[in-house]
Scaffold this motif. Sequence first.
Motif, PDB file in Angstrom:
ATOM      1  N   LEU A  17     -34.742 -14.427   4.503  1.00  0.00           N
ATOM      2  CA  LEU A  17     -34.073 -14.302   5.796  1.00  0.00           C
ATOM      3  C   LEU A  17     -33.045 -15.419   5.923  1.00  0.00           C
ATOM      4  O   LEU A  17     -33.399 -16.595   5.954  1.00  0.00           O
ATOM      5  CB  LEU A  17     -35.087 -14.382   6.938  1.00  0.00           C
ATOM      6  CG  LEU A  17     -34.483 -14.350   8.355  1.00  0.00           C
ATOM      7  CD1 LEU A  17     -33.733 -13.034   8.576  1.00  0.00           C
ATOM      8  CD2 LEU A  17     -35.573 -14.514   9.408  1.00  0.00           C
ATOM      9  N   VAL A  18     -31.782 -15.040   5.996  1.00  0.00           N
ATOM     10  CA  VAL A  18     -30.701 -16.021   6.109  1.00  0.00           C
ATOM     11  C   VAL A  18     -30.220 -16.023   7.557  1.00  0.00           C
ATOM     12  O   VAL A  18     -29.382 -15.218   7.954  1.00  0.00           O
ATOM     13  CB  VAL A  18     -29.540 -15.675   5.150  1.00  0.00           C
ATOM     14  CG1 VAL A  18     -28.507 -16.792   5.136  1.00  0.00           C
ATOM     15  CG2 VAL A  18     -30.065 -15.420   3.748  1.00  0.00           C
ATOM     16  N   ASN A  19     -30.788 -16.903   8.351  1.00  0.00           N
ATOM     17  CA  ASN A  19     -30.458 -16.932   9.773  1.00  0.00           C
ATOM     18  C   ASN A  19     -30.242 -18.348  10.301  1.00  0.00           C
ATOM     19  O   ASN A  19     -30.289 -18.579  11.500  1.00  0.00           O
ATOM     20  CB  ASN A  19     -31.570 -16.247  10.589  1.00  0.00           C
ATOM     21  CG  ASN A  19     -32.885 -16.994  10.517  1.00  0.00           C
ATOM     22  OD1 ASN A  19     -33.098 -17.829   9.626  1.00  0.00           O
ATOM     23  ND2 ASN A  19     -33.784 -16.713  11.454  1.00  0.00           N
ATOM     24  N   ARG A  44     -29.157 -12.297   8.381  1.00  0.00           N
ATOM     25  CA  ARG A  44     -29.327 -11.133   7.530  1.00  0.00           C
ATOM     26  C   ARG A  44     -30.519 -11.360   6.607  1.00  0.00           C
ATOM     27  O   ARG A  44     -30.895 -12.497   6.338  1.00  0.00           O
ATOM     28  CB  ARG A  44     -28.067 -10.896   6.690  1.00  0.00           C
ATOM     29  CG  ARG A  44     -27.762 -12.047   5.718  1.00  0.00           C
ATOM     30  CD  ARG A  44     -26.361 -11.948   5.141  1.00  0.00           C
ATOM     31  NE  ARG A  44     -26.126 -12.940   4.092  1.00  0.00           N
ATOM     32  CZ  ARG A  44     -25.760 -14.184   4.309  1.00  0.00           C
ATOM     33  NH1 ARG A  44     -25.601 -14.614   5.555  1.00  0.00           N
ATOM     34  NH2 ARG A  44     -25.550 -15.010   3.304  1.00  0.00           N
ATOM     35  N   ALA A  45     -31.111 -10.284   6.123  1.00  0.00           N
ATOM     36  CA  ALA A  45     -32.189 -10.365   5.142  1.00  0.00           C
ATOM     37  C   ALA A  45     -31.638  -9.893   3.805  1.00  0.00           C
ATOM     38  O   ALA A  45     -31.002  -8.842   3.723  1.00  0.00           O
ATOM     39  CB  ALA A  45     -33.370  -9.500   5.567  1.00  0.00           C
ATOM     40  N   VAL A  46     -31.833 -10.683   2.760  1.00  0.00           N
ATOM     41  CA  VAL A  46     -31.316 -10.347   1.438  1.00  0.00           C
ATOM     42  C   VAL A  46     -32.474 -10.296   0.455  1.00  0.00           C
ATOM     43  O   VAL A  46     -33.484 -10.980   0.617  1.00  0.00           O
ATOM     44  CB  VAL A  46     -30.265 -11.371   0.968  1.00  0.00           C
ATOM     45  CG1 VAL A  46     -29.089 -11.402   1.917  1.00  0.00           C
ATOM     46  CG2 VAL A  46     -30.881 -12.752   0.835  1.00  0.00           C
ATOM     47  N   PRO A  47     -32.356  -9.469  -0.590  1.00  0.00           N
ATOM     48  CA  PRO A  47     -33.397  -9.437  -1.627  1.00  0.00           C
ATOM     49  C   PRO A  47     -33.494 -10.782  -2.330  1.00  0.00           C
ATOM     50  O   PRO A  47     -32.496 -11.470  -2.545  1.00  0.00           O
ATOM     51  CB  PRO A  47     -32.916  -8.339  -2.581  1.00  0.00           C
ATOM     52  CG  PRO A  47     -31.952  -7.526  -1.796  1.00  0.00           C
ATOM     53  CD  PRO A  47     -31.311  -8.454  -0.834  1.00  0.00           C
ATOM     54  N   LEU A  48     -34.709 -11.154  -2.680  1.00  0.00           N
ATOM     55  CA  LEU A  48     -34.974 -12.413  -3.378  1.00  0.00           C
ATOM     56  C   LEU A  48     -35.303 -12.092  -4.835  1.00  0.00           C
ATOM     57  O   LEU A  48     -36.399 -11.613  -5.138  1.00  0.00           O
ATOM     58  CB  LEU A  48     -36.136 -13.154  -2.715  1.00  0.00           C
ATOM     59  CG  LEU A  48     -36.521 -14.503  -3.317  1.00  0.00           C
ATOM     60  CD1 LEU A  48     -35.379 -15.500  -3.166  1.00  0.00           C
ATOM     61  CD2 LEU A  48     -37.791 -15.045  -2.639  1.00  0.00           C
TER      62      LEU A  48
END
Length: 440
Positions: free
Chosen positions: A224-226, A259-263
Amino acid sequence: MARAWIKPSADGPGHTCFWMDPDRRQRQKTFRRKVDAENFRTRKERELDTGTYLETERGAETVATLFERWATTRGLENSSVRQYRSMLNQAVRPYFKARTTGALKLADIQAWILWMRDTKKYQPQTIQTRFGYLSSALQWAVDNDELGRNPAKRAKLPGRRANVRRVVKEKIVVPTRVEIEALIAAFDPRYTAMAWLMAGCGLRVAEAMGLCRDQIDFRRGLLLVNRQITEDGESDSGKNAGLHLKMYTKHRDAESPGRAVPLPKIVAAVLRAHLKKFGAVAWQSSQGQVHLLFPNHSRTGLLYQYYFRNQIWQPALMESKVSFTKTHALRHFFASSMLGKGCRSPTSRSGWATAIPRSLTSTTATSCPKRPNAAEPPSTPQWPPPQTNKAAVQTDQPAAVTSMRDPQDHGGQPATATRTQQDLPIHKRGAGPPSDRSTR
Protein backbone atom coordinates in the motif's frame (compact mmCIF):
# COMPACT_ATOMS: atom_id res chain seq x y z
CA MET A 1 -21.17 62.94 -16.64
CA ALA A 2 -17.49 63.08 -17.50
CA ARG A 3 -15.32 60.45 -15.93
CA ALA A 4 -12.43 62.90 -15.43
CA TRP A 5 -12.34 66.68 -15.31
CA ILE A 6 -10.04 69.58 -14.35
CA LYS A 7 -10.64 72.58 -12.08
CA PRO A 8 -8.36 75.34 -10.86
CA SER A 9 -6.91 74.47 -7.49
CA ALA A 10 -8.81 75.99 -4.57
CA ASP A 11 -5.78 75.93 -2.23
CA GLY A 12 -3.40 77.94 -4.42
CA PRO A 13 -1.86 78.01 -7.87
CA GLY A 14 -2.22 74.98 -10.12
CA HIS A 15 -4.94 72.75 -11.45
CA THR A 16 -6.59 69.67 -9.93
CA CYS A 17 -7.67 66.64 -11.93
CA PHE A 18 -10.73 64.79 -10.59
CA TRP A 19 -11.89 61.35 -11.71
CA MET A 20 -14.26 58.56 -10.65
CA ASP A 21 -12.65 55.17 -10.12
CA PRO A 22 -14.41 51.87 -11.07
CA ASP A 23 -15.93 51.72 -7.57
CA ARG A 24 -17.54 55.16 -8.12
CA ARG A 25 -15.24 56.85 -5.62
CA GLN A 26 -13.97 60.32 -6.45
CA ARG A 27 -10.20 60.72 -6.71
CA GLN A 28 -8.06 63.81 -7.29
CA LYS A 29 -4.50 64.93 -7.98
CA THR A 30 -3.10 68.48 -8.22
CA PHE A 31 -0.53 69.73 -10.75
CA ARG A 32 1.33 73.03 -10.98
CA ARG A 33 0.86 73.28 -14.75
CA LYS A 34 -2.43 72.90 -16.57
CA VAL A 35 -0.83 70.95 -19.42
CA ASP A 36 0.31 68.25 -16.96
CA ALA A 37 -3.20 68.04 -15.53
CA GLU A 38 -4.63 67.69 -19.08
CA ASN A 39 -2.23 64.88 -19.94
CA PHE A 40 -3.05 63.09 -16.68
CA ARG A 41 -6.80 63.44 -17.32
CA THR A 42 -6.42 61.98 -20.82
CA ARG A 43 -4.47 59.00 -19.47
CA LYS A 44 -7.00 58.29 -16.73
CA GLU A 45 -9.92 58.44 -19.16
CA ARG A 46 -8.13 55.99 -21.46
CA GLU A 47 -7.47 53.61 -18.55
CA LEU A 48 -11.09 53.80 -17.43
CA ASP A 49 -12.37 53.22 -20.97
CA THR A 50 -10.07 50.25 -21.71
CA GLY A 51 -10.37 48.60 -18.28
CA THR A 52 -6.67 49.06 -17.48
CA TYR A 53 -7.19 51.44 -14.56
CA LEU A 54 -4.70 50.86 -11.73
CA GLU A 55 -4.72 52.28 -8.22
CA THR A 56 -1.68 54.43 -7.52
CA GLU A 57 -0.69 52.47 -4.41
CA ARG A 58 -0.93 49.15 -6.25
CA GLY A 59 1.06 50.43 -9.17
CA ALA A 60 3.86 51.34 -6.79
CA GLU A 61 4.25 47.73 -5.63
CA THR A 62 7.41 46.05 -6.86
CA VAL A 63 7.31 42.95 -9.06
CA ALA A 64 9.19 40.98 -6.39
CA THR A 65 6.68 41.96 -3.69
CA LEU A 66 3.74 40.97 -5.88
CA PHE A 67 5.33 37.61 -6.67
CA GLU A 68 5.97 36.93 -2.98
CA ARG A 69 2.35 37.79 -2.11
CA TRP A 70 1.16 35.42 -4.83
CA ALA A 71 3.38 32.65 -3.47
CA THR A 72 2.60 33.04 0.24
CA THR A 73 -1.04 34.16 0.58
CA ARG A 74 -2.94 31.50 -1.37
CA GLY A 75 -2.82 28.71 1.22
CA LEU A 76 -0.19 26.62 -0.57
CA GLU A 77 1.83 23.93 1.16
CA ASN A 78 5.22 24.89 2.53
CA SER A 79 7.07 22.85 -0.09
CA SER A 80 5.43 24.86 -2.90
CA VAL A 81 6.10 28.15 -1.11
CA ARG A 82 9.77 27.21 -0.74
CA GLN A 83 9.98 26.42 -4.45
CA TYR A 84 8.46 29.78 -5.41
CA ARG A 85 10.71 31.66 -3.01
CA SER A 86 13.72 29.95 -4.52
CA MET A 87 12.66 31.19 -7.95
CA LEU A 88 12.02 34.66 -6.50
CA ASN A 89 15.56 34.88 -5.15
CA GLN A 90 17.23 33.39 -8.23
CA ALA A 91 15.30 34.74 -11.20
CA VAL A 92 12.85 37.52 -10.24
CA ARG A 93 14.42 39.80 -7.64
CA PRO A 94 17.94 39.90 -9.19
CA TYR A 95 16.55 41.19 -12.50
CA PHE A 96 13.53 43.34 -11.67
CA LYS A 97 14.95 44.74 -8.40
CA ALA A 98 12.84 47.83 -7.58
CA ARG A 99 10.77 47.76 -10.80
CA THR A 100 7.11 48.42 -10.03
CA THR A 101 4.14 46.57 -11.49
CA GLY A 102 2.62 49.82 -12.73
CA ALA A 103 5.67 50.52 -14.87
CA LEU A 104 6.05 46.95 -16.14
CA LYS A 105 5.79 46.62 -19.92
CA LEU A 106 5.83 43.77 -22.40
CA ALA A 107 9.34 44.82 -23.43
CA ASP A 108 10.49 44.33 -19.81
CA ILE A 109 9.16 40.76 -19.76
CA GLN A 110 10.80 40.04 -23.11
CA ALA A 111 14.14 41.40 -21.86
CA TRP A 112 13.82 39.23 -18.72
CA ILE A 113 13.35 36.12 -20.88
CA LEU A 114 16.53 36.95 -22.81
CA TRP A 115 18.38 37.59 -19.53
CA MET A 116 17.44 34.11 -18.29
CA ARG A 117 18.65 32.60 -21.55
CA ASP A 118 21.89 34.55 -22.05
CA THR A 119 22.99 35.46 -18.51
CA LYS A 120 21.56 32.72 -16.32
CA LYS A 121 22.04 30.09 -19.07
CA TYR A 122 18.70 28.43 -18.29
CA GLN A 123 17.47 25.61 -20.48
CA PRO A 124 14.32 26.33 -22.59
CA GLN A 125 12.09 24.25 -20.32
CA THR A 126 13.37 26.09 -17.23
CA ILE A 127 12.69 29.44 -18.91
CA GLN A 128 9.15 28.32 -19.75
CA THR A 129 8.56 27.24 -16.16
CA ARG A 130 9.91 30.48 -14.65
CA PHE A 131 7.94 32.58 -17.11
CA GLY A 132 4.75 30.63 -16.40
CA TYR A 133 5.01 31.30 -12.67
CA LEU A 134 5.54 35.05 -13.10
CA SER A 135 2.75 35.28 -15.67
CA SER A 136 0.42 33.46 -13.23
CA ALA A 137 1.32 35.94 -10.48
CA LEU A 138 0.57 38.91 -12.75
CA GLN A 139 -2.70 37.35 -13.93
CA TRP A 140 -3.66 36.73 -10.28
CA ALA A 141 -3.24 40.46 -9.65
CA VAL A 142 -5.37 41.25 -12.70
CA ASP A 143 -8.12 38.90 -11.54
CA ASN A 144 -8.08 40.64 -8.14
CA ASP A 145 -8.42 44.07 -9.83
CA GLU A 146 -4.97 45.05 -8.61
CA LEU A 147 -3.52 45.34 -12.13
CA GLY A 148 -5.21 46.55 -15.25
CA ARG A 149 -3.45 44.14 -17.62
CA ASN A 150 -0.99 41.30 -17.70
CA PRO A 151 2.14 42.54 -19.50
CA ALA A 152 3.40 38.94 -19.90
CA LYS A 153 0.37 37.81 -21.87
CA ARG A 154 1.85 38.33 -25.35
CA ALA A 155 5.47 37.56 -24.54
CA LYS A 156 7.31 35.20 -26.89
CA LEU A 157 9.41 32.35 -25.53
CA PRO A 158 12.41 30.75 -27.24
CA GLY A 159 11.26 27.62 -29.07
CA ARG A 160 7.80 26.13 -29.29
CA ARG A 161 6.51 24.73 -26.01
CA ALA A 162 5.63 21.36 -27.55
CA ASN A 163 9.06 21.01 -29.15
CA VAL A 164 10.85 21.87 -25.91
CA ARG A 165 8.92 19.29 -23.91
CA ARG A 166 9.45 16.69 -26.64
CA VAL A 167 13.22 17.21 -26.51
CA VAL A 168 13.21 16.89 -22.72
CA LYS A 169 11.26 13.65 -22.85
CA GLU A 170 13.65 12.23 -25.43
CA LYS A 171 16.43 12.59 -22.84
CA ILE A 172 14.83 10.00 -20.55
CA VAL A 173 17.33 7.35 -19.52
CA VAL A 174 16.18 3.78 -18.84
CA PRO A 175 18.77 1.92 -16.73
CA THR A 176 19.80 -1.58 -17.71
CA ARG A 177 19.53 -4.54 -15.36
CA VAL A 178 23.32 -4.56 -15.02
CA GLU A 179 23.26 -0.93 -13.89
CA ILE A 180 20.49 -1.59 -11.37
CA GLU A 181 22.45 -4.50 -9.90
CA ALA A 182 25.62 -2.39 -9.71
CA LEU A 183 23.80 0.47 -7.99
CA ILE A 184 22.17 -1.84 -5.45
CA ALA A 185 25.53 -3.45 -4.71
CA ALA A 186 27.01 -0.01 -3.96
CA PHE A 187 24.17 1.11 -1.66
CA ASP A 188 24.49 1.63 2.08
CA PRO A 189 23.09 -1.60 3.61
CA ARG A 190 20.65 0.36 5.78
CA TYR A 191 18.91 1.75 2.71
CA THR A 192 19.48 -0.93 0.06
CA ALA A 193 15.83 -2.00 0.25
CA MET A 194 14.80 1.50 -0.86
CA ALA A 195 16.52 0.93 -4.22
CA TRP A 196 14.71 -2.39 -4.62
CA LEU A 197 11.37 -0.68 -3.89
CA MET A 198 11.96 2.04 -6.49
CA ALA A 199 13.18 -0.34 -9.20
CA GLY A 200 10.89 -3.28 -8.36
CA CYS A 201 7.65 -1.55 -7.31
CA GLY A 202 7.89 1.88 -8.97
CA LEU A 203 7.93 3.92 -5.76
CA ARG A 204 9.09 7.53 -5.78
CA VAL A 205 12.00 8.29 -3.50
CA ALA A 206 9.79 10.16 -0.99
CA GLU A 207 7.34 7.25 -0.94
CA ALA A 208 10.13 4.76 -0.27
CA MET A 209 11.58 6.98 2.47
CA GLY A 210 8.23 7.05 4.27
CA LEU A 211 7.45 3.32 4.03
CA CYS A 212 6.07 1.81 7.25
CA ARG A 213 5.58 -1.80 8.33
CA ASP A 214 1.77 -1.66 8.20
CA GLN A 215 1.88 -0.84 4.46
CA ILE A 216 3.28 -4.28 3.59
CA ASP A 217 1.09 -7.36 3.16
CA PHE A 218 3.50 -10.27 2.69
CA ARG A 219 0.73 -12.87 2.63
CA ARG A 220 -1.12 -11.44 -0.34
CA GLY A 221 1.90 -9.87 -2.03
CA LEU A 222 0.64 -6.30 -1.92
CA LEU A 223 2.17 -2.97 -1.01
CA LEU A 224 0.00 0.00 0.00
CA VAL A 225 1.62 3.22 -1.19
CA ASN A 226 -0.21 5.94 0.70
CA ARG A 227 2.52 7.93 2.48
CA GLN A 228 5.50 10.05 1.61
CA ILE A 229 8.00 12.27 3.36
CA THR A 230 7.75 15.95 2.45
CA GLU A 231 9.63 18.98 3.69
CA ASP A 232 6.53 21.11 4.23
CA GLY A 233 6.06 20.74 7.97
CA GLU A 234 6.37 23.52 10.53
CA SER A 235 9.77 24.25 12.05
CA ASP A 236 10.83 26.22 15.12
CA SER A 237 12.57 28.98 13.15
CA GLY A 238 9.89 29.21 10.45
CA LYS A 239 12.61 29.82 7.86
CA ASN A 240 13.10 26.24 6.70
CA ALA A 241 10.29 23.73 6.46
CA GLY A 242 10.40 20.73 8.74
CA LEU A 243 9.95 17.09 7.79
CA HIS A 244 6.42 15.77 7.57
CA LEU A 245 5.09 12.25 6.97
CA LYS A 246 2.18 13.04 4.69
CA MET A 247 -0.59 10.48 4.77
CA TYR A 248 -1.21 10.65 1.03
CA THR A 249 1.04 10.60 -2.01
CA LYS A 250 1.70 12.90 -4.96
CA HIS A 251 -1.38 13.91 -7.01
CA ARG A 252 -3.61 12.42 -4.28
CA ASP A 253 -5.54 13.79 -1.33
CA ALA A 254 -6.86 12.64 2.04
CA GLU A 255 -9.97 11.09 0.43
CA SER A 256 -7.92 9.00 -2.03
CA PRO A 257 -4.55 8.74 -0.28
CA GLY A 258 -2.66 6.27 -2.45
CA ARG A 259 -2.53 3.08 -4.44
CA ALA A 260 -1.96 -0.65 -3.90
CA VAL A 261 0.74 -2.25 -6.05
CA PRO A 262 1.82 -5.89 -6.42
CA LEU A 263 4.82 -6.85 -4.30
CA PRO A 264 7.22 -9.03 -6.33
CA LYS A 265 8.67 -12.01 -4.49
CA ILE A 266 12.22 -10.74 -4.81
CA VAL A 267 11.31 -7.37 -3.25
CA ALA A 268 9.32 -9.10 -0.52
CA ALA A 269 12.38 -11.21 0.29
CA VAL A 270 14.55 -8.09 0.46
CA LEU A 271 12.07 -6.39 2.82
CA ARG A 272 11.97 -9.47 5.07
CA ALA A 273 15.76 -9.48 5.25
CA HIS A 274 15.81 -5.76 6.00
CA LEU A 275 13.29 -6.11 8.84
CA LYS A 276 15.19 -9.07 10.27
CA LYS A 277 18.52 -7.22 10.29
CA PHE A 278 17.51 -3.61 11.03
CA GLY A 279 13.95 -3.83 12.33
CA ALA A 280 11.56 -0.85 12.23
CA VAL A 281 11.66 2.34 14.31
CA ALA A 282 8.52 3.45 16.16
CA TRP A 283 7.62 7.05 15.38
CA GLN A 284 4.63 9.20 16.33
CA SER A 285 2.89 10.56 13.24
CA SER A 286 -0.09 12.89 12.98
CA GLN A 287 -2.40 9.85 12.87
CA GLY A 288 -0.78 7.71 15.52
CA GLN A 289 2.29 5.57 15.94
CA VAL A 290 3.91 4.04 12.86
CA HIS A 291 7.02 1.90 12.38
CA LEU A 292 9.50 3.33 9.87
CA LEU A 293 11.59 0.98 7.76
CA PHE A 294 14.04 3.72 6.75
CA PRO A 295 14.58 6.21 9.59
CA ASN A 296 17.37 8.78 9.72
CA HIS A 297 20.98 7.73 10.38
CA SER A 298 20.53 8.10 14.16
CA ARG A 299 17.29 6.06 14.01
CA THR A 300 15.37 8.76 15.88
CA GLY A 301 13.01 10.13 13.22
CA LEU A 302 12.33 10.79 9.56
CA LEU A 303 15.01 10.66 6.90
CA TYR A 304 15.96 13.97 5.30
CA GLN A 305 16.16 13.95 1.52
CA TYR A 306 19.38 15.97 1.53
CA TYR A 307 21.03 13.31 3.73
CA PHE A 308 19.84 10.51 1.45
CA ARG A 309 20.97 12.39 -1.63
CA ASN A 310 24.41 13.44 -0.33
CA GLN A 311 25.34 10.51 1.91
CA ILE A 312 23.59 7.55 0.26
CA TRP A 313 22.64 8.24 -3.35
CA GLN A 314 25.63 10.22 -4.62
CA PRO A 315 28.28 7.84 -3.18
CA ALA A 316 26.43 4.86 -4.72
CA LEU A 317 26.37 6.61 -8.11
CA MET A 318 30.09 7.31 -7.96
CA GLU A 319 30.96 3.74 -6.98
CA SER A 320 28.64 2.01 -9.47
CA LYS A 321 29.44 4.40 -12.39
CA VAL A 322 25.95 4.12 -13.87
CA SER A 323 24.66 6.28 -16.74
CA PHE A 324 21.89 8.04 -14.80
CA THR A 325 21.91 10.53 -11.92
CA LYS A 326 18.31 10.83 -10.70
CA THR A 327 16.32 8.45 -8.51
CA HIS A 328 13.42 8.73 -10.94
CA ALA A 329 15.41 6.60 -13.39
CA LEU A 330 14.55 3.61 -11.20
CA ARG A 331 10.86 4.25 -11.89
CA HIS A 332 11.70 4.31 -15.60
CA PHE A 333 13.31 0.89 -15.21
CA PHE A 334 10.19 -0.34 -13.42
CA ALA A 335 7.87 1.04 -16.11
CA SER A 336 10.03 -0.44 -18.86
CA SER A 337 9.93 -3.81 -17.12
CA MET A 338 6.15 -3.65 -16.88
CA LEU A 339 5.84 -2.85 -20.57
CA GLY A 340 8.28 -5.64 -21.36
CA LYS A 341 6.08 -8.08 -19.49
CA GLY A 342 3.07 -7.16 -21.65
CA CYS A 343 1.40 -4.54 -19.47
CA ARG A 344 -0.41 -1.76 -21.26
CA SER A 345 0.53 1.88 -20.72
CA PRO A 346 -1.21 2.96 -17.49
CA THR A 347 -3.89 5.53 -16.92
CA SER A 348 -4.07 8.00 -14.04
CA ARG A 349 -5.93 5.38 -12.01
CA SER A 350 -3.39 2.66 -12.63
CA GLY A 351 -1.94 0.74 -9.74
CA TRP A 352 1.64 1.40 -10.77
CA ALA A 353 0.98 5.12 -11.26
CA THR A 354 3.61 6.39 -13.65
CA ALA A 355 3.31 8.22 -16.93
CA ILE A 356 4.85 6.47 -19.92
CA PRO A 357 6.43 8.85 -22.44
CA ARG A 358 6.72 7.63 -26.02
CA SER A 359 10.50 7.70 -25.75
CA LEU A 360 10.32 5.28 -22.82
CA THR A 361 7.97 2.98 -24.71
CA SER A 362 10.32 2.92 -27.68
CA THR A 363 13.27 1.84 -25.53
CA THR A 364 11.42 -1.05 -23.94
CA ALA A 365 12.12 -3.47 -26.76
CA THR A 366 15.86 -3.24 -26.14
CA SER A 367 15.99 -2.79 -22.38
CA CYS A 368 13.39 -5.40 -21.42
CA PRO A 369 12.10 -7.47 -24.39
CA LYS A 370 8.50 -8.56 -24.33
CA ARG A 371 8.09 -12.24 -23.62
CA PRO A 372 6.01 -14.33 -26.04
CA ASN A 373 2.30 -14.64 -25.31
CA ALA A 374 2.57 -12.34 -22.30
CA ALA A 375 -0.66 -12.42 -20.35
CA GLU A 376 -2.45 -9.19 -19.53
CA PRO A 377 -1.98 -8.25 -15.84
CA PRO A 378 -5.00 -8.25 -13.55
CA SER A 379 -6.86 -5.08 -12.66
CA THR A 380 -5.57 -2.64 -10.07
CA PRO A 381 -5.30 -4.35 -6.65
CA GLN A 382 -7.67 -3.29 -3.90
CA TRP A 383 -6.72 -2.34 -0.35
CA PRO A 384 -7.61 -3.83 2.04
CA PRO A 385 -7.51 -7.06 0.00
CA PRO A 386 -10.71 -9.13 -0.08
CA GLN A 387 -10.87 -12.10 2.26
CA THR A 388 -9.84 -15.35 0.64
CA ASN A 389 -9.81 -19.00 1.54
CA LYS A 390 -7.07 -19.68 4.12
CA ALA A 391 -5.90 -22.67 2.12
CA ALA A 392 -5.29 -20.41 -0.87
CA VAL A 393 -3.43 -17.73 1.09
CA GLN A 394 0.32 -17.72 0.69
CA THR A 395 2.19 -18.43 3.88
CA ASP A 396 4.19 -15.68 5.52
CA GLN A 397 7.49 -17.49 5.08
CA PRO A 398 10.53 -16.11 3.26
CA ALA A 399 9.95 -16.52 -0.45
CA ALA A 400 12.40 -17.96 -2.93
CA VAL A 401 14.57 -15.09 -4.13
CA THR A 402 14.60 -14.36 -7.84
CA SER A 403 17.32 -12.44 -9.62
CA MET A 404 17.00 -8.90 -10.89
CA ARG A 405 17.54 -10.50 -14.30
CA ASP A 406 13.91 -11.56 -14.03
CA PRO A 407 13.09 -8.25 -12.36
CA GLN A 408 9.58 -8.78 -11.18
CA ASP A 409 6.61 -10.96 -10.52
CA HIS A 410 4.14 -8.13 -11.10
CA GLY A 411 0.50 -8.92 -11.16
CA GLY A 412 0.77 -11.59 -8.50
CA GLN A 413 1.57 -14.34 -11.03
CA PRO A 414 3.90 -17.14 -9.93
CA ALA A 415 7.50 -16.78 -11.03
CA THR A 416 8.37 -18.77 -14.14
CA ALA A 417 11.65 -19.91 -12.62
CA THR A 418 13.35 -19.89 -9.27
CA ARG A 419 16.86 -18.45 -9.17
CA THR A 420 19.64 -19.84 -7.07
CA GLN A 421 21.92 -17.79 -4.87
CA GLN A 422 24.59 -17.86 -7.58
CA ASP A 423 22.27 -15.84 -9.83
CA LEU A 424 22.09 -12.95 -7.37
CA PRO A 425 24.26 -9.82 -7.76
CA ILE A 426 27.21 -9.72 -5.38
CA HIS A 427 26.66 -7.03 -2.75
CA LYS A 428 29.88 -5.47 -1.65
CA ARG A 429 28.50 -4.38 1.70
CA GLY A 430 26.65 -7.50 2.60
CA ALA A 431 23.15 -6.08 2.01
CA GLY A 432 20.40 -7.03 -0.38
CA PRO A 433 18.29 -10.16 -0.71
CA PRO A 434 18.50 -12.74 2.05
CA SER A 435 21.19 -15.32 1.43
CA ASP A 436 23.50 -17.72 3.15
CA ARG A 437 26.60 -15.58 3.84
CA SER A 438 28.75 -18.70 3.87
CA THR A 439 28.10 -19.21 0.14
CA ARG A 440 29.74 -15.88 -0.79
